[in-house]
Design a protein around this motif. Sequence first.
Motif, PDB file in Angstrom:
ATOM      1  N   GLY A 150      -1.962  -4.522   5.459  1.00  0.00           N
ATOM      2  CA  GLY A 150      -3.313  -4.522   6.027  1.00  0.00           C
ATOM      3  C   GLY A 150      -3.756  -5.925   6.382  1.00  0.00           C
ATOM      4  N   ILE A 151      -4.969  -6.265   6.018  1.00  0.00           N
ATOM      5  CA  ILE A 151      -5.507  -7.592   6.336  1.00  0.00           C
ATOM      6  C   ILE A 151      -4.738  -8.688   5.607  1.00  0.00           C
ATOM      7  CG2 ILE A 151      -7.291  -7.679   4.550  1.00  0.00           C
ATOM      8  CD1 ILE A 151      -9.107  -8.872   6.863  1.00  0.00           C
ATOM      9  N   TYR A 152      -4.086  -8.342   4.487  1.00  0.00           N
ATOM     10  CA  TYR A 152      -3.300  -9.314   3.737  1.00  0.00           C
ATOM     11  C   TYR A 152      -2.033  -9.719   4.475  1.00  0.00           C
ATOM     12  CZ  TYR A 152      -6.488  -8.801  -0.109  1.00  0.00           C
ATOM     13  OH  TYR A 152      -7.618  -8.814  -0.875  1.00  0.00           O
ATOM     14  N   ALA A 153      -1.681  -9.029   5.543  1.00  0.00           N
ATOM     15  CA  ALA A 153      -0.576  -9.446   6.407  1.00  0.00           C
ATOM     16  C   ALA A 153      -1.038 -10.524   7.387  1.00  0.00           C
ATOM     17  CB  ALA A 153      -0.017  -8.244   7.172  1.00  0.00           C
ATOM     18  N   TRP A 154      -2.340 -10.726   7.517  1.00  0.00           N
ATOM     19  CA  TRP A 154      -2.913 -11.694   8.449  1.00  0.00           C
ATOM     20  C   TRP A 154      -3.446 -12.941   7.758  1.00  0.00           C
ATOM     21  CZ3 TRP A 154      -3.093 -10.854  13.755  1.00  0.00           C
ATOM     22  CH2 TRP A 154      -2.633  -9.606  14.161  1.00  0.00           C
ATOM     23  N   VAL A 155      -3.880 -12.795   6.506  1.00  0.00           N
ATOM     24  CA  VAL A 155      -4.409 -13.921   5.736  1.00  0.00           C
ATOM     25  C   VAL A 155      -4.231 -13.593   4.253  1.00  0.00           C
ATOM     26  CG1 VAL A 155      -6.815 -13.065   5.758  1.00  0.00           C
ATOM     27  CG2 VAL A 155      -6.373 -15.514   5.484  1.00  0.00           C
ATOM     28  N   ARG A 156      -3.768 -14.563   3.464  1.00  0.00           N
ATOM     29  CA  ARG A 156      -3.471 -14.298   2.050  1.00  0.00           C
ATOM     30  C   ARG A 156      -4.731 -14.099   1.211  1.00  0.00           C
ATOM     31  NH1 ARG A 156       0.269 -18.897   2.392  1.00  0.00           N
ATOM     32  NH2 ARG A 156      -0.971 -19.986   0.853  1.00  0.00           N
ATOM     33  N   ASN A 157      -5.828 -14.663   1.633  1.00  0.00           N
ATOM     34  CA  ASN A 157      -7.065 -14.620   0.841  1.00  0.00           C
ATOM     35  C   ASN A 157      -8.244 -14.171   1.696  1.00  0.00           C
ATOM     36  OD1 ASN A 157      -6.099 -15.997  -1.738  1.00  0.00           O
ATOM     37  ND2 ASN A 157      -5.471 -17.453  -0.158  1.00  0.00           N
ATOM     38  N   PRO A 158      -8.249 -12.911   2.144  1.00  0.00           N
ATOM     39  CA  PRO A 158      -9.310 -12.494   3.059  1.00  0.00           C
ATOM     40  C   PRO A 158     -10.713 -12.545   2.464  1.00  0.00           C
ATOM     41  CG  PRO A 158      -8.041 -10.594   2.354  1.00  0.00           C
ATOM     42  CD  PRO A 158      -7.322 -11.820   1.852  1.00  0.00           C
ATOM     43  N   MET A 159     -10.839 -12.349   1.175  1.00  0.00           N
ATOM     44  CA  MET A 159     -12.191 -12.383   0.607  1.00  0.00           C
ATOM     45  C   MET A 159     -12.734 -13.814   0.606  1.00  0.00           C
ATOM     46  SD  MET A 159     -11.939  -9.457  -2.291  1.00  0.00           S
ATOM     47  CE  MET A 159     -10.175  -9.353  -2.507  1.00  0.00           C
ATOM     48  N   TYR A 160     -11.908 -14.786   0.207  1.00  0.00           N
ATOM     49  CA  TYR A 160     -12.339 -16.183   0.267  1.00  0.00           C
ATOM     50  C   TYR A 160     -12.551 -16.608   1.719  1.00  0.00           C
ATOM     51  CZ  TYR A 160     -10.750 -16.413  -4.578  1.00  0.00           C
ATOM     52  OH  TYR A 160     -10.569 -16.183  -5.908  1.00  0.00           O
ATOM     53  N   SER A 161     -11.619 -16.213   2.595  1.00  0.00           N
ATOM     54  CA  SER A 161     -11.748 -16.559   4.013  1.00  0.00           C
ATOM     55  C   SER A 161     -13.020 -15.974   4.603  1.00  0.00           C
ATOM     56  CB  SER A 161     -10.549 -16.029   4.804  1.00  0.00           C
ATOM     57  OG  SER A 161      -9.375 -16.641   4.364  1.00  0.00           O
ATOM     58  N   GLY A 162     -13.301 -14.726   4.278  1.00  0.00           N
ATOM     59  CA  GLY A 162     -14.506 -14.083   4.793  1.00  0.00           C
ATOM     60  C   GLY A 162     -15.765 -14.799   4.368  1.00  0.00           C
ATOM     61  N   VAL A 163     -15.816 -15.191   3.106  1.00  0.00           N
ATOM     62  CA  VAL A 163     -16.985 -15.942   2.616  1.00  0.00           C
ATOM     63  C   VAL A 163     -17.058 -17.288   3.316  1.00  0.00           C
ATOM     64  CG1 VAL A 163     -17.965 -17.112   0.600  1.00  0.00           C
ATOM     65  CG2 VAL A 163     -17.125 -14.772   0.394  1.00  0.00           C
ATOM     66  N   TRP A 164     -15.916 -17.957   3.440  1.00  0.00           N
ATOM     67  CA  TRP A 164     -15.889 -19.272   4.092  1.00  0.00           C
ATOM     68  C   TRP A 164     -16.337 -19.160   5.549  1.00  0.00           C
ATOM     69  CZ3 TRP A 164     -11.413 -21.659   6.944  1.00  0.00           C
ATOM     70  CH2 TRP A 164     -11.651 -22.999   7.244  1.00  0.00           C
ATOM     71  N   TYR A 165     -15.831 -18.177   6.281  1.00  0.00           N
ATOM     72  CA  TYR A 165     -16.254 -17.984   7.670  1.00  0.00           C
ATOM     73  C   TYR A 165     -17.754 -17.687   7.739  1.00  0.00           C
ATOM     74  CZ  TYR A 165     -11.337 -17.510   9.229  1.00  0.00           C
ATOM     75  OH  TYR A 165     -10.017 -17.711   9.515  1.00  0.00           O
ATOM     76  N   THR A 166     -18.247 -16.883   6.811  1.00  0.00           N
ATOM     77  CA  THR A 166     -19.683 -16.571   6.778  1.00  0.00           C
ATOM     78  C   THR A 166     -20.495 -17.844   6.570  1.00  0.00           C
ATOM     79  OG1 THR A 166     -19.232 -14.348   5.950  1.00  0.00           O
ATOM     80  CG2 THR A 166     -21.454 -15.223   5.585  1.00  0.00           C
ATOM     81  N   ILE A 167     -20.050 -18.681   5.661  1.00  0.00           N
ATOM     82  CA  ILE A 167     -20.738 -19.946   5.386  1.00  0.00           C
ATOM     83  C   ILE A 167     -20.661 -20.869   6.606  1.00  0.00           C
ATOM     84  CG2 ILE A 167     -20.631 -22.053   3.992  1.00  0.00           C
ATOM     85  CD1 ILE A 167     -19.858 -20.241   1.606  1.00  0.00           C
ATOM     86  N   ILE A 168     -19.511 -20.893   7.281  1.00  0.00           N
ATOM     87  CA  ILE A 168     -19.391 -21.695   8.504  1.00  0.00           C
ATOM     88  C   ILE A 168     -20.408 -21.206   9.531  1.00  0.00           C
ATOM     89  CG2 ILE A 168     -17.921 -22.179  10.514  1.00  0.00           C
ATOM     90  CD1 ILE A 168     -15.513 -22.148   8.586  1.00  0.00           C
ATOM     91  N   GLY A 169     -20.490 -19.895   9.711  1.00  0.00           N
ATOM     92  CA  GLY A 169     -21.442 -19.332  10.671  1.00  0.00           C
ATOM     93  C   GLY A 169     -22.866 -19.714  10.362  1.00  0.00           C
ATOM     94  N   ILE A 170     -23.233 -19.625   9.089  1.00  0.00           N
ATOM     95  CA  ILE A 170     -24.591 -20.004   8.686  1.00  0.00           C
ATOM     96  C   ILE A 170     -24.828 -21.483   8.976  1.00  0.00           C
ATOM     97  CG2 ILE A 170     -26.103 -20.323   6.687  1.00  0.00           C
ATOM     98  CD1 ILE A 170     -24.778 -17.712   5.544  1.00  0.00           C
ATOM     99  N   GLY A 171     -23.838 -22.313   8.653  1.00  0.00           N
ATOM    100  CA  GLY A 171     -23.961 -23.744   8.911  1.00  0.00           C
ATOM    101  C   GLY A 171     -24.121 -24.058  10.394  1.00  0.00           C
ATOM    102  N   LEU A 172     -23.332 -23.374  11.235  1.00  0.00           N
ATOM    103  CA  LEU A 172     -23.428 -23.616  12.677  1.00  0.00           C
ATOM    104  C   LEU A 172     -24.798 -23.220  13.220  1.00  0.00           C
ATOM    105  CD1 LEU A 172     -19.922 -22.505  13.968  1.00  0.00           C
ATOM    106  CD2 LEU A 172     -20.836 -24.832  13.868  1.00  0.00           C
ATOM    107  N   MET A 173     -25.379 -22.193  12.664  1.00  0.00           N
ATOM    108  CA  MET A 173     -26.698 -21.761  13.145  1.00  0.00           C
ATOM    109  C   MET A 173     -27.777 -22.813  12.883  1.00  0.00           C
ATOM    110  SD  MET A 173     -26.818 -17.650  12.801  1.00  0.00           S
ATOM    111  CE  MET A 173     -26.295 -17.463  11.123  1.00  0.00           C
ATOM    112  N   CYS A 174     -27.488 -23.762  12.013  1.00  0.00           N
ATOM    113  CA  CYS A 174     -28.431 -24.866  11.762  1.00  0.00           C
ATOM    114  C   CYS A 174     -28.279 -25.984  12.794  1.00  0.00           C
ATOM    115  CB  CYS A 174     -28.213 -25.428  10.359  1.00  0.00           C
ATOM    116  SG  CYS A 174     -28.653 -24.260   9.060  1.00  0.00           S
ATOM    117  N   HIS A 175     -27.309 -25.865  13.703  1.00  0.00           N
ATOM    118  CA  HIS A 175     -27.019 -26.796  14.800  1.00  0.00           C
ATOM    119  C   HIS A 175     -27.069 -28.269  14.382  1.00  0.00           C
ATOM    120  CE1 HIS A 175     -31.399 -27.315  15.566  1.00  0.00           C
ATOM    121  NE2 HIS A 175     -31.466 -26.010  15.362  1.00  0.00           N
TER     122      HIS A 175
END
Length: 173
Positions: free
Chosen positions: A95-120
Motif C-alpha cells: 500500500g502506501i508503505y511501498a511509496w514511503v516508509r513512514n507515511p504517518m510522520y510524512s503526512g504530519v510533516w507535509y501538513t506542518i509544511i502546508g501550514i507554514g507556507l500559508m503564513c507566507h
Amino acid sequence: MKNYVKMKNYVKDSQKLPMFGVGPYLVGSLGVLTLAGMLLSGNILKSGMLGGLWVIIFRVIGTLILLSGLAIWFIGAMKSDMDDSIIENRLQTGGIYAWVRNPMYSGVWYTIIGIGLMCHNWWLIVIQIINWGIMTIVLKNTEEKWLENLYGEEYMEYKSQVNRCIMWFPRKK
C-alpha cells in the motif's frame, strides 16, 4: 506486569515493537518548532514575510500540501493494517508503505509544511528543512534501528527501495 506492558504501548506480550514508537515526541517537536516560527514571524522573523501575489501563491501551495499531508497520514494510519502488522511482528511494505516508509510522520510533516507556507514567510521554509533534519536523525537512530534488528535483511532491502519521509516511486532492484 500487564499494566506495565500496556503503559509501554504494547498490545500483547509477544509484540516486539511499541505501537506508537517515538511518534508523539517527534510530531510534538516538529509542531512546536513550527509554531514558534509562526509566532516569531510577526516580529523577529518579519524580514521573511512576503506580500502581493506571493501571499496567494504560498497559500494555494500550502493548502495543497496540507491536504496531501492529511491524506497521506489518513491512509497510513487508518487505511493500512499497520496496527495489525506491529502486533503480529510483520514488516509492512504494501500500500502506501511501498511509496514511503513512514507515511504517518510524512503526512504530519507535509501538513506542518502546508501550514507554514500559508503564513507566507520564507523563514518557515527554513524551519521545515530543520524539521526534516530532526525527523531524519530521530528515525535513523530509533525506529530504523529497531526495524533492522527485528527484520534484518528484509528491512534492509525494503529500506533501499523506499524513501524514509518523502513520498516517491519505489526503486526496484
